[in-house]
Design a protein around this motif. Structure first.
Motif, PDB file in Angstrom:
ATOM      1  N   GLY A   1       6.459   2.611   6.861  1.00  0.00           N
ATOM      2  CA  GLY A   1       5.712   3.817   6.546  1.00  0.00           C
ATOM      3  C   GLY A   1       4.247   3.862   6.950  1.00  0.00           C
ATOM      4  O   GLY A   1       3.516   4.756   6.503  1.00  0.00           O
ATOM      5  N   ALA A   2       3.808   2.937   7.818  1.00  0.00           N
ATOM      6  CA  ALA A   2       2.415   3.012   8.297  1.00  0.00           C
ATOM      7  C   ALA A   2       2.202   4.388   8.921  1.00  0.00           C
ATOM      8  O   ALA A   2       3.060   4.887   9.646  1.00  0.00           O
ATOM      9  CB  ALA A   2       2.147   1.921   9.324  1.00  0.00           C
TER      10      ALA A   2
ATOM     11  N   LEU B   1       0.837  -1.215   0.000  1.00  0.00           N
ATOM     12  CA  LEU B   1       0.000   0.000   0.000  1.00  0.00           C
ATOM     13  C   LEU B   1       0.864   1.254   0.000  1.00  0.00           C
ATOM     14  O   LEU B   1       0.568   2.230  -0.698  1.00  0.00           O
ATOM     15  CB  LEU B   1      -0.939  -0.006   1.209  1.00  0.00           C
ATOM     16  N   LYS B   2       1.946   1.230   0.762  1.00  0.00           N
ATOM     17  CA  LYS B   2       2.817   2.406   0.793  1.00  0.00           C
ATOM     18  C   LYS B   2       3.580   2.541  -0.525  1.00  0.00           C
ATOM     19  O   LYS B   2       3.793   3.646  -1.003  1.00  0.00           O
ATOM     20  CB  LYS B   2       3.781   2.369   1.995  1.00  0.00           C
TER      21      LYS B   2
ATOM     22  N   HIS C   1       4.506  -3.722  15.336  1.00  0.00           N
ATOM     23  CA  HIS C   1       4.460  -2.258  15.366  1.00  0.00           C
ATOM     24  C   HIS C   1       5.727  -1.659  14.743  1.00  0.00           C
ATOM     25  O   HIS C   1       5.651  -0.812  13.854  1.00  0.00           O
ATOM     26  CB  HIS C   1       4.317  -1.787  16.823  1.00  0.00           C
ATOM     27  N   LYS C   2       6.894  -2.135  15.212  1.00  0.00           N
ATOM     28  CA  LYS C   2       8.173  -1.603  14.739  1.00  0.00           C
ATOM     29  C   LYS C   2       8.323  -1.756  13.228  1.00  0.00           C
ATOM     30  O   LYS C   2       8.753  -0.830  12.547  1.00  0.00           O
ATOM     31  CB  LYS C   2       9.331  -2.341  15.419  1.00  0.00           C
ATOM     32  N   VAL C   3       7.981  -2.933  12.734  1.00  0.00           N
ATOM     33  CA  VAL C   3       8.163  -3.187  11.306  1.00  0.00           C
ATOM     34  C   VAL C   3       7.249  -2.291  10.474  1.00  0.00           C
ATOM     35  O   VAL C   3       7.708  -1.628   9.536  1.00  0.00           O
ATOM     36  CB  VAL C   3       7.929  -4.681  10.963  1.00  0.00           C
ATOM     37  N   VAL C   4       5.966  -2.242  10.825  1.00  0.00           N
ATOM     38  CA  VAL C   4       5.062  -1.433   9.986  1.00  0.00           C
ATOM     39  C   VAL C   4       5.377   0.059  10.110  1.00  0.00           C
ATOM     40  O   VAL C   4       5.178   0.821   9.172  1.00  0.00           O
ATOM     41  CB  VAL C   4       3.553  -1.732  10.228  1.00  0.00           C
ATOM     42  N   GLU C   5       5.922   0.437  11.258  1.00  0.00           N
ATOM     43  CA  GLU C   5       6.355   1.829  11.423  1.00  0.00           C
ATOM     44  C   GLU C   5       7.489   2.128  10.438  1.00  0.00           C
ATOM     45  O   GLU C   5       7.465   3.140   9.743  1.00  0.00           O
ATOM     46  CB  GLU C   5       6.829   2.041  12.860  1.00  0.00           C
ATOM     47  N   LYS C   6       8.455   1.224  10.354  1.00  0.00           N
ATOM     48  CA  LYS C   6       9.602   1.385   9.453  1.00  0.00           C
ATOM     49  C   LYS C   6       9.185   1.462   7.981  1.00  0.00           C
ATOM     50  O   LYS C   6       9.776   2.192   7.207  1.00  0.00           O
ATOM     51  CB  LYS C   6      10.568   0.197   9.596  1.00  0.00           C
TER      52      LYS C   6
END
Ligand code: ATP
Ligand code: ATP
Ligand code: CA
Length: 218
Positions: free
Chosen positions: A113-114, A88-89, A106-111
């Motif tokens: 671009g969530a 999606l990003k 959380h950490k991975v999706v933050e990295k």
């Protein structure tokens, strides 16, 4: 204004998001791998489709790029959630909100671009704890680990006093954003605004200041 949303994963969380957005009058595309889930949501979405959201060509054919806001609510399959978020990003969806299962997720999706990461069980648990711990707290929104907005029930102690009498900002560092009195809402009240018992005070401040106001001022 009507907005376009896509909700991927129609479990309890994604399902509630989908249904609520649809009932608010928004356009909602509901996506799940599971045909039964999709059938359940035909009534609660603009379009409900069976699709694998980890497949790029499927996402493209659904026109997902045209959605400004996509919610990834795939829970247990963390790998699928991460891959879907990444796609999606890459497809340049502006707002991708992801339900995270744990801190690693959380950490991975933050990295990758969530734009916003939600922990429904944790967040709801925190809110419920605040309601439980204080009879005065009606609602609670965490702005950051340090700051919050709360709704507090005005007690007899503050009844028939103005905001200036109570001198809340000076004494407690908190600001009253509004008051709810029955059906009425008073936004940005002036210092001469009277407060009555059972008014709901909408207050913004640091958690420490709010706690102090609640314990000493109210
Ligand atoms: P919740 O915790 O919100 O109640 P749940 O535990 O019922 O959800 P999950 O396993 O978290 O269900 O998954 C939510 C939904 O995501 C399921 O209905 C599942 O079919 C769907 N899902 C899983 N993988 C994909 C995928 N690749 N594409 C689309 N939907 C998927
Ligand atoms: P301030 O600089 O804090 O606004 P002020 O001297 O300009 O104070 P007023 O605006 O008349 O005085 O308000 C008097 C006092 O009432 C303020 O010092 C503050 O403690 C309190 N007060 C006014 N408005 C609010 C509000 N929305 N929320 C909390 N306290 C308020
Ligand atoms: Ca779950």
């Amino acid at each position: 204004m009507k907005k376009q949303f896509a909700v991927i994963g129609l479990g309890r969380f994604g399902g509630s998001v989908c249904k609520e957005l649809y009932e608010m009058g928004h356009e909602v595309l509901a996506i799940d791998l599971n045909e039964d889930k999709v059938n359940d949501f035909t009534r609660f979405s603009t379009h409900a489709v069976v699709a694998n959201a980890t497949d790029e060509s499927t996402l493209l054919s659904l026109g997902i790029r045209n959605f400004e806001h996509v919610i990834v609510a795939i829970g247990d399959n963390i790998q699928a959630s991460i891959l879907c978020t990444l796609l999606l990003k890459e497809l340049q969806v502006k707002q991708v909100w992801v339900k995270a299962q744990n801190q690693y997720h959380h950490k991975v999706v933050e990295k990758i671009g969530a734009d916003r990461i939600i922990h429904p069980e944790h967040d709801m648990g925190v809110r419920i704890a605040h309601y439980l711990a204080s009879e005065k707290i009606i609602d609670y929104i965490e702005l950051s680990p340090e700051f919050s907005i709360v709704e507090l029930m005005a007690t007899q102690k503050v009844s028939y006093q103005t905001i200036a009498d109570l001198d809340i900002r000076a004494k407690y560092g908190c600001t009253i954003l509004g008051l709810k009195r029955g059906e009425d809402v008073i936004i940005s009240p002036t210092p001469d605004q009277l407060i009555f018992e059972k008014d709901i005070i909408i207050l913004i401040g640091s958690n420490n200041d709010i706690k102090r106001y609640q314990e000493e001022g109210l």
